[in-house]
Design a protein around this motif. Structure first.
Motif, PDB file in Angstrom:
ATOM      1  N   ALA A   1     -14.087   0.731  -5.134  1.00 21.73           N
ATOM      2  CA  ALA A   1     -12.703   1.186  -5.279  1.00 21.73           C
ATOM      3  C   ALA A   1     -12.573   2.634  -4.822  1.00 21.73           C
ATOM      4  N   LYS A   2     -13.535   3.462  -5.200  1.00 22.82           N
ATOM      5  CA  LYS A   2     -13.494   4.872  -4.811  1.00 22.82           C
ATOM      6  C   LYS A   2     -13.623   5.008  -3.296  1.00 22.82           C
ATOM      7  N   THR A   3     -14.525   4.226  -2.702  1.00 22.47           N
ATOM      8  CA  THR A   3     -14.724   4.257  -1.251  1.00 22.47           C
ATOM      9  C   THR A   3     -13.445   3.841  -0.532  1.00 22.47           C
ATOM     10  N   GLU A   4     -12.813   2.759  -0.994  1.00 21.21           N
ATOM     11  CA  GLU A   4     -11.577   2.283  -0.375  1.00 21.21           C
ATOM     12  C   GLU A   4     -10.463   3.312  -0.540  1.00 21.21           C
ATOM     13  N   GLY A   5     -10.380   3.919  -1.705  1.00 23.84           N
ATOM     14  CA  GLY A   5      -9.368   4.942  -1.940  1.00 23.84           C
ATOM     15  C   GLY A   5      -9.548   6.125  -1.015  1.00 23.84           C
ATOM     16  N   ASN A   6     -10.787   6.571  -0.854  1.00 26.41           N
ATOM     17  CA  ASN A   6     -11.068   7.688   0.054  1.00 26.41           C
ATOM     18  C   ASN A   6     -10.736   7.328   1.497  1.00 26.41           C
ATOM     19  N   LYS A   7     -10.993   6.078   1.862  1.00 29.29           N
ATOM     20  CA  LYS A   7     -10.695   5.623   3.219  1.00 29.29           C
ATOM     21  C   LYS A   7      -9.180   5.633   3.455  1.00 29.29           C
ATOM     22  N   VAL A   8      -8.420   5.155   2.474  1.00 33.93           N
ATOM     23  CA  VAL A   8      -6.962   5.136   2.591  1.00 33.93           C
ATOM     24  C   VAL A   8      -6.428   6.564   2.704  1.00 33.93           C
ATOM     25  N   ILE A   9      -6.950   7.460   1.882  1.00 30.33           N
ATOM     26  CA  ILE A   9      -6.515   8.855   1.921  1.00 30.33           C
ATOM     27  C   ILE A   9      -6.844   9.480   3.270  1.00 30.33           C
ATOM     28  N   SER A  10      -8.021   9.217   3.768  1.00 31.51           N
ATOM     29  CA  SER A  10      -8.432   9.766   5.057  1.00 31.51           C
ATOM     30  C   SER A  10      -7.551   9.233   6.180  1.00 31.51           C
ATOM     31  N   ASP A  11      -7.300   7.922   6.171  1.00 28.01           N
ATOM     32  CA  ASP A  11      -6.437   7.332   7.201  1.00 28.01           C
ATOM     33  C   ASP A  11      -5.028   7.916   7.135  1.00 28.01           C
ATOM     34  N   ALA A  12      -4.487   8.056   5.923  1.00 31.54           N
ATOM     35  CA  ALA A  12      -3.144   8.606   5.766  1.00 31.54           C
ATOM     36  C   ALA A  12      -3.095  10.047   6.262  1.00 31.54           C
TER      37      ALA A  12
END
Length: 100
Positions: A66-77
């Motif tokens: 979940a943390k990895t996916e959240g960081n990925k979403v934040i980075s993409d945004a």
């Protein structure tokens, strides 16, 4: 100007024209339309808030995933926001050059 900038300009122009036409030819009164839009937006806002909380709490995903996916979403945004800002700045510069 890049194809990406042209695409954004075309998208924004189309969205603006579509919104204007939709409001002009709306079959309902303005108050009813605003009330429906407010209701729909609040419903989607609640769903989005629930999804964010679920992701933050790690529901249905192991904590690390979940943390990895959240960081990925934040980075993409962040990357998309930076690209959009760059495109807007380029568009402003082009408008300023053309107006001079």
């Amino acid at each position: 100007m890049s194809n990406k900038s042209n695409s954004w300009i075309a998208f924004l122009a189309g969205a603006s024209i579509g919104t204007a036409l939709g409001i002009l030819f709306a079959p309902d009164t303005g108050k009813n339309t605003r009330d429906r839009l407010t209701y729909q937006l609040s419903k989607y806002s609640e769903e989005l808030e629930k999804l964010i909380n679920d992701l933050r709490d790690g529901k249905n995903l192991p904590s690390n995933e979940a943390k990895t996916e959240g960081n990925k979403v934040i980075s993409d945004a962040k990357n998309k926001a930076e690209n959009l800002l760059s495109d807007v700045n380029k568009l402003i510069e082009q408008i300023n050059r053309e107006s001079n």
